[in-house]
Design a protein around this motif. Sequence first.
Motif, mmCIF file in Angstrom:
data_model
loop_
_atom_site.group_PDB
_atom_site.id
_atom_site.type_symbol
_atom_site.label_atom_id
_atom_site.label_comp_id
_atom_site.label_asym_id
_atom_site.label_seq_id
_atom_site.Cartn_x
_atom_site.Cartn_y
_atom_site.Cartn_z
ATOM 1 N N LYS A 183 4.872 -13.776 -7.062
ATOM 2 C CA LYS A 183 5.583 -12.793 -7.891
ATOM 3 C C LYS A 183 6.693 -12.087 -7.119
ATOM 4 C CE LYS A 183 1.986 -10.387 -9.748
ATOM 5 N NZ LYS A 183 1.356 -9.269 -10.436
ATOM 6 N N PHE A 184 6.406 -11.770 -5.851
ATOM 7 C CA PHE A 184 7.324 -10.899 -5.120
ATOM 8 C C PHE A 184 8.203 -11.636 -4.092
ATOM 9 C CE2 PHE A 184 3.842 -8.126 -6.558
ATOM 10 C CZ PHE A 184 4.591 -7.253 -7.331
ATOM 11 N N ASN A 188 0.461 -12.785 -6.068
ATOM 12 C CA ASN A 188 1.353 -11.675 -5.701
ATOM 13 C C ASN A 188 2.517 -12.189 -4.860
ATOM 14 O OD1 ASN A 188 -0.010 -9.695 -7.020
ATOM 15 N ND2 ASN A 188 -1.086 -8.884 -5.225
ATOM 16 N N ASP A 207 4.353 -14.257 3.105
ATOM 17 C CA ASP A 207 5.495 -14.603 2.245
ATOM 18 C C ASP A 207 6.796 -14.090 2.863
ATOM 19 O OD1 ASP A 207 6.113 -11.899 1.358
ATOM 20 O OD2 ASP A 207 4.355 -12.007 0.049
ATOM 21 N N ALA A 253 -2.301 0.986 -8.796
ATOM 22 C CA ALA A 253 -1.079 1.297 -8.045
ATOM 23 C C ALA A 253 -0.049 0.197 -8.262
ATOM 24 C CB ALA A 253 -1.409 1.405 -6.562
ATOM 25 N N GLN A 254 1.151 0.617 -8.601
ATOM 26 C CA GLN A 254 2.246 -0.357 -8.633
ATOM 27 C C GLN A 254 3.396 0.289 -7.893
ATOM 28 O OE1 GLN A 254 2.658 -1.498 -12.739
ATOM 29 N NE2 GLN A 254 1.506 -3.362 -12.347
ATOM 30 N N ILE A 255 3.688 -0.333 -6.786
ATOM 31 C CA ILE A 255 4.693 0.298 -5.938
ATOM 32 C C ILE A 255 6.078 0.023 -6.525
ATOM 33 C CG2 ILE A 255 5.647 0.246 -3.592
ATOM 34 C CD1 ILE A 255 2.547 -0.722 -3.059
ATOM 35 N N ILE A 313 6.800 -4.483 1.540
ATOM 36 C CA ILE A 313 6.270 -3.173 1.103
ATOM 37 C C ILE A 313 6.640 -2.163 2.179
ATOM 38 C CG2 ILE A 313 4.157 -1.877 0.520
ATOM 39 C CD1 ILE A 313 2.811 -4.571 -0.105
ATOM 40 N N GLY A 338 -5.564 -5.984 -8.913
ATOM 41 C CA GLY A 338 -5.889 -7.169 -8.108
ATOM 42 C C GLY A 338 -6.335 -6.809 -6.702
ATOM 43 N N LEU A 339 -5.567 -6.001 -5.997
ATOM 44 C CA LEU A 339 -5.914 -5.678 -4.603
ATOM 45 C C LEU A 339 -7.174 -4.801 -4.507
ATOM 46 C CD1 LEU A 339 -2.389 -5.270 -2.954
ATOM 47 C CD2 LEU A 339 -4.017 -7.150 -2.718
ATOM 48 N N PRO A 340 -7.309 -3.727 -5.366
ATOM 49 C CA PRO A 340 -8.565 -2.969 -5.269
ATOM 50 C C PRO A 340 -9.794 -3.826 -5.549
ATOM 51 C CG PRO A 340 -7.096 -1.971 -6.925
ATOM 52 C CD PRO A 340 -6.343 -3.069 -6.253
ATOM 53 N N SER A 364 -1.540 -5.367 -13.478
ATOM 54 C CA SER A 364 -2.468 -4.280 -13.817
ATOM 55 C C SER A 364 -2.628 -3.285 -12.673
ATOM 56 C CB SER A 364 -3.833 -4.866 -14.143
ATOM 57 O OG SER A 364 -4.356 -5.504 -12.985
ATOM 58 N N GLY A 365 -2.222 -3.670 -11.471
ATOM 59 C CA GLY A 365 -2.452 -2.803 -10.305
ATOM 60 C C GLY A 365 -3.922 -2.811 -9.922
ATOM 61 N N SER A 368 5.739 -10.113 3.537
ATOM 62 C CA SER A 368 4.431 -9.475 3.750
ATOM 63 C C SER A 368 3.435 -10.487 4.279
ATOM 64 C CB SER A 368 3.880 -8.927 2.435
ATOM 65 O OG SER A 368 4.864 -8.188 1.757
HETATM 66 P P1 ADP Z 1 -0.658 -6.213 -9.539
HETATM 67 O O1 ADP Z 1 -1.521 -6.942 -10.505
HETATM 68 O O2 ADP Z 1 0.145 -5.129 -10.171
HETATM 69 O O3 ADP Z 1 0.131 -7.131 -8.670
HETATM 70 P P2 ADP Z 1 -2.125 -5.654 -7.137
HETATM 71 O O4 ADP Z 1 -3.238 -4.706 -6.909
HETATM 72 O O5 ADP Z 1 -2.389 -7.087 -6.862
HETATM 73 O O6 ADP Z 1 -1.646 -5.431 -8.621
HETATM 74 O O7 ADP Z 1 -0.897 -5.170 -6.253
HETATM 75 C C1 ADP Z 1 -0.518 -3.823 -6.249
HETATM 76 C C2 ADP Z 1 0.914 -3.661 -5.876
HETATM 77 O O8 ADP Z 1 1.124 -4.001 -4.500
HETATM 78 C C3 ADP Z 1 1.868 -4.550 -6.619
HETATM 79 O O9 ADP Z 1 2.239 -4.025 -7.869
HETATM 80 C C4 ADP Z 1 3.063 -4.601 -5.670
HETATM 81 O O10 ADP Z 1 3.857 -3.453 -5.839
HETATM 82 C C5 ADP Z 1 2.405 -4.554 -4.300
HETATM 83 N N1 ADP Z 1 2.264 -5.904 -3.727
HETATM 84 C C6 ADP Z 1 1.164 -6.679 -3.710
HETATM 85 N N2 ADP Z 1 1.402 -7.862 -3.083
HETATM 86 C C7 ADP Z 1 2.696 -7.845 -2.683
HETATM 87 C C8 ADP Z 1 3.541 -8.763 -1.986
HETATM 88 N N3 ADP Z 1 3.092 -9.933 -1.534
HETATM 89 N N4 ADP Z 1 4.810 -8.386 -1.749
HETATM 90 C C9 ADP Z 1 5.275 -7.194 -2.160
HETATM 91 N N5 ADP Z 1 4.530 -6.283 -2.829
HETATM 92 C C10 ADP Z 1 3.260 -6.598 -3.088
#
Ligand code: ADP
Length: 562
Positions: A442-443, A439, A486, A504-506, A491, A520-522, A517-518, A545
């Motif tokens: 990615k971000f 993540n 990072d 959830a995808q913010i 967020i 990973g974190l859950p 997939s939204g 973050s």
């Molecule tokens: P995904 O596979 O979509 O990344 P996650 O559950 O891992 O799913 O993350 C959910 C959402 O949280 C992400 O889509 C993103 O919007 C936000 N997010 C997660 N990690 C970060 C990060 N390091 N910086 C910014 N946003 C993040």
Amino acid sequence: MGRILFVSNRIEKVQQYASIFSQKQYEFVTSCDENSVLEILSVNVADVIIFDDSLPGVKQIMKKVKSIEPTSAIILLTSLHSPDQELLKYTNAFLTENMSEGLILATVSVNLKTKSSLEQLSDTNKNLADSLYRLNVLYSTSSQFAGSLDKKKLIDYMIEGLDKSLSFGLTCTLCTDSEPVLILNSLYEISDELLSAIKVRTVLNYKSLFEDKTPPFEIDAESLKVVKNVKYPANRFTFSLFQYDNMFAPISLGENFFGCIEIFKETPFTSDDATCFQTIAQQVSLPLKSATLYQEIKETNLKLEKLERLKSEFISIVSHELRTPLTAIKNSLDIMTSGKCGELNEAGGKFLSMAQRNVQRLSGIINDLLDLSKIEAGKMDYHFANINIHSVIDYVMLSLSGLAKEKGLNLIAEETLDLPEIFADAQRLEQVLTNLVSNAIKFTPEGKTIIIRSHIADATQLVSHECFREDLKKLSGQYIVVCVEDQGIGIAEKDLMRAFDKFAQIENSLSRKVGGSGLGLPIAKQLLEAHNGAIWCDSELEKGSKFYFAIPVAEAKVLLAH
Ligand code: ADP
């Protein structure tokens, strides 16, 4: 003024006393032996009984009279200086042979007054005892109400409370739960004719409660379901209920209507009875409302649980079904890009590697879905062992450094050396850390740095945004804390918690571009909960973050192993 029974066989005394008391408007009755005394008392009680101690067998008669009329005042007419000791046991006062008329009247009058005061006192005592008994019944009934969320039991408690406090002959309780039911609690068996009359009456009573509004249930006397509880079935009501006194009350709370109750008793109800009846009928309404809500919540929960189960099963089946053809596609693509099926031209190679990347992404999503459904069904396998967090960090550094480099990012680890071991599943922790670092990659825009830090901390030293405080409150003792920091897009504060929600995808500048997939974190959150740990984050838009997770140090091993 009072009724006096004079017991003597001396004519001159009978005449003397008759003349004294008749003048003063006392009711004066005489008797000269045991039989006639008992006969007179069986017709009417005497307020004062005067016994002549010269009457043969007087002791015997007094003893009997005292036992059947304990409240009458007993006076002994005696000529003796020291009367028989045993007679004294039954005597309230004395008259002597030559006493003046005034003294005789005064003695009787004092005894009459004492008797009436004692009677008043005894009535007051009885009323007090009755009130106390009722209060006790009300108290125990309301305790029973408070302790139950079962509607049937609540109605039973109400009727039991009414029976104890009012001793009814019959109660007709109309309950309008899923369907209207008439519950009859009666002392005696109810004839068919009486039952029909009661049903019609109940329906009329019910309708009268709604006047011009439409009642919640259309109730028809003929088809109304009846439940009968008869105390003495060998007996039967032999007369019309209209000879009975009755009270009626709705069982309702605001807009919520649960039914109504009518109660019948052979003797008239007092105003205290009415208060008690209304109190109990009102008191049951609140727990009935709670019971209704409880029932609704239970039903909704069951439906939700079923839906959740169906959803998990669906996800698991679909993911399995997708995985097999996907593996075949992946293998075919691998073979083609390896050149084993002949040389590819430049465009073909480009398209194939795009297909490979997308297959890779798709299989990641499917794996996440499968993991989540396994965790939620409690079927995830964990292989706990004593491990060192450094090895987990090393693994992730090794596997993601290439990707970070490709994106022009600087991935570094700043670890505290010689951290104690943790009792954990290494593969699951690698999965968590891989997700956090992926993540971050990615971000975070090109040229920035991502740092993985680790240290030991006591649960009391952990700080987080207030939305994660409840999660952290559950922790106690020593933890190894890992942080992925990072310098990415960050967020917004309002989205911090939402990032851990499923799917959830913010919304942000990169979310559409990078995909995901939204899940990973859950998944990470649930894996950490299975380790008795926690995950939380801190972030600032456009600045970056910090994602943290904490795992208890190895002494938690016994707890987890069980
Ligand atoms: P995904 O596979 O979509 O990344 P996650 O559950 O891992 O799913 O993350 C959910 C959402 O949280 C992400 O889509 C993103 O919007 C936000 N997010 C997660 N990690 C970060 C990060 N390091 N910086 C910014 N946003 C993040």
